[in-house]
Write an enzyme that holds these catalytic residues in place. Structure first.
Site, PDB file in Angstrom:
ATOM      1  N   TYR A   1      -0.902  -0.865  10.448  1.00 23.51           N
ATOM      2  CA  TYR A   1      -1.134  -1.146   9.025  1.00 23.51           C
ATOM      3  C   TYR A   1       0.063  -0.674   8.201  1.00 23.51           C
ATOM      4  O   TYR A   1       0.579  -1.409   7.349  1.00 23.51           O
ATOM      5  CB  TYR A   1      -2.407  -0.441   8.577  1.00 23.51           C
ATOM      6  CG  TYR A   1      -2.781  -0.683   7.132  1.00 23.51           C
ATOM      7  CD1 TYR A   1      -3.439  -1.842   6.749  1.00 23.51           C
ATOM      8  CD2 TYR A   1      -2.506   0.267   6.150  1.00 23.51           C
ATOM      9  CE1 TYR A   1      -3.806  -2.067   5.429  1.00 23.51           C
ATOM     10  CE2 TYR A   1      -2.871   0.056   4.828  1.00 23.51           C
ATOM     11  CZ  TYR A   1      -3.521  -1.110   4.476  1.00 23.51           C
ATOM     12  OH  TYR A   1      -3.870  -1.325   3.171  1.00 23.51           O
TER      13      TYR A   1
ATOM     14  N   SER B   1       0.862  -1.180   0.000  1.00 21.66           N
ATOM     15  CA  SER B   1       0.000   0.000   0.000  1.00 21.66           C
ATOM     16  C   SER B   1       0.893   1.222   0.000  1.00 21.66           C
ATOM     17  O   SER B   1       2.057   1.154   0.437  1.00 21.66           O
ATOM     18  CB  SER B   1      -0.887   0.007   1.255  1.00 21.66           C
ATOM     19  OG  SER B   1      -1.476   1.285   1.461  1.00 21.66           O
TER      20      SER B   1
END
Length: 262
Positions: A165, A152
């Site tokens: 995350y 990401s």
């Protein structure tokens, strides 16, 4: 050097290849599975929830595509081991591994509980590392094995997605670099794709906040949210024989977000 039509077609085809995709029942994972299927691959689709997975696979099979459902939670060690045993027994080979499964719990760093931390780490990072280990013999036997890790842009820069995350996604970028160098002699290429906001169930909640959505769009040169098929196209390219000299790279699919200055 001239290329024959047959050689050209083979460079842009996955015909005869067997690829495993995790988190394949919805969103980016389902788009990746379908893209690979339409390029001729046999796709082993893995997901935690059996009902949507079985439905997606049934839809693909009805179109004559070679999709197979392998339900299981890859955050669990016993599931991962059983999964690779099943692949070995039923297909005896694996040409590609797409580590797409992921989750998030958005909180300030001081608000995470131990179980929440472990859950995100196990799903996003532990599963990828372990599946790469377990799949290595089959990918090496392929002679042209491919791994694509789905990271990401949160692993490339700060976002308001939570520290845990971001940590897992940054770790996938570095894992990609290490494995690309370490496993090149084994005939295995390893690359990474790092999406920005994409129209998926995971992103729907935060993008429902109009103020936040406008901030996202304001930082994105393309001026829009991405589509799952746009991530899938990048993944598919990295799996193709045409990408045979590309390894250790992270490709941001982000509408220009990570290179945008103030």
């Amino acid at each position: 050097m001239s290329t024959s039509p047959a050689e050209f077609a083979a460079r842009w085809s996955l015909q005869g290849k067997v690829l495993l995709v995790t988190g394949a029942s919805a969103g980016i994972g389902a788009a990746i599975a379908e893209e690979l299927l339409r390029l001729g691959a046999t796709v082993l689709a893995v997901a935690r929830r059996p009902e949507p997975l079985q439905q997606a696979v049934a839809d693909w099979q009805a179109q004559g595509l070679a999709a197979y459902a392998l339900p299981g939670d890859v955050s669990q060690p016993e599931t991962r081991r059983a999964l690779l045993v099943q692949v070995q027994q039923n297909w005896e080979r694996l040409d590609g591994l797409i580590n797409n499964v992921g989750t998030n719990i958005r909180k300030p760093t001081t608000a995470y509980g131990e179980e929440e931390y472990r859950h995100v780490m196990a799903t996003n990072l532990d599963s990828t590392f372990a599946l790469c280990q377990l799949a290595h013999p089959l990918l090496q036997a392929s002679g042209a094995g491919v791994i694509v890790n789905i990271s990401s842009v949160a692993g490339l820069t700060h976002l308001r997605t939570g520290a845990v995350y971001g940590m897992t996604k940054a770790a996938l970028v570095q894992l990609t670099r290490n494995l690309a160098a370490e496993w090149a002699p084994d005939g295995i290429r390893v690359n990474c794709v790092a999406p920005w906001y994409i129209h998926t169930p995971l992103a729907a909640g935060v993008l429902a906040n109009d103020d936040y959505r406008q901030q996202v769009l304001g930082r994105t040169p393309a001026g829009r949210i991405g589509e799952p098929r746009e991530v899938a196209a990048a993944v598919a390219f990295l799996c193709l024989p045409a990408a045979a000299y590309i390894s250790g790279q992270t490709l941001a699919v982000d509408g220009g977000f990570v290179v945008n200055g103030f």
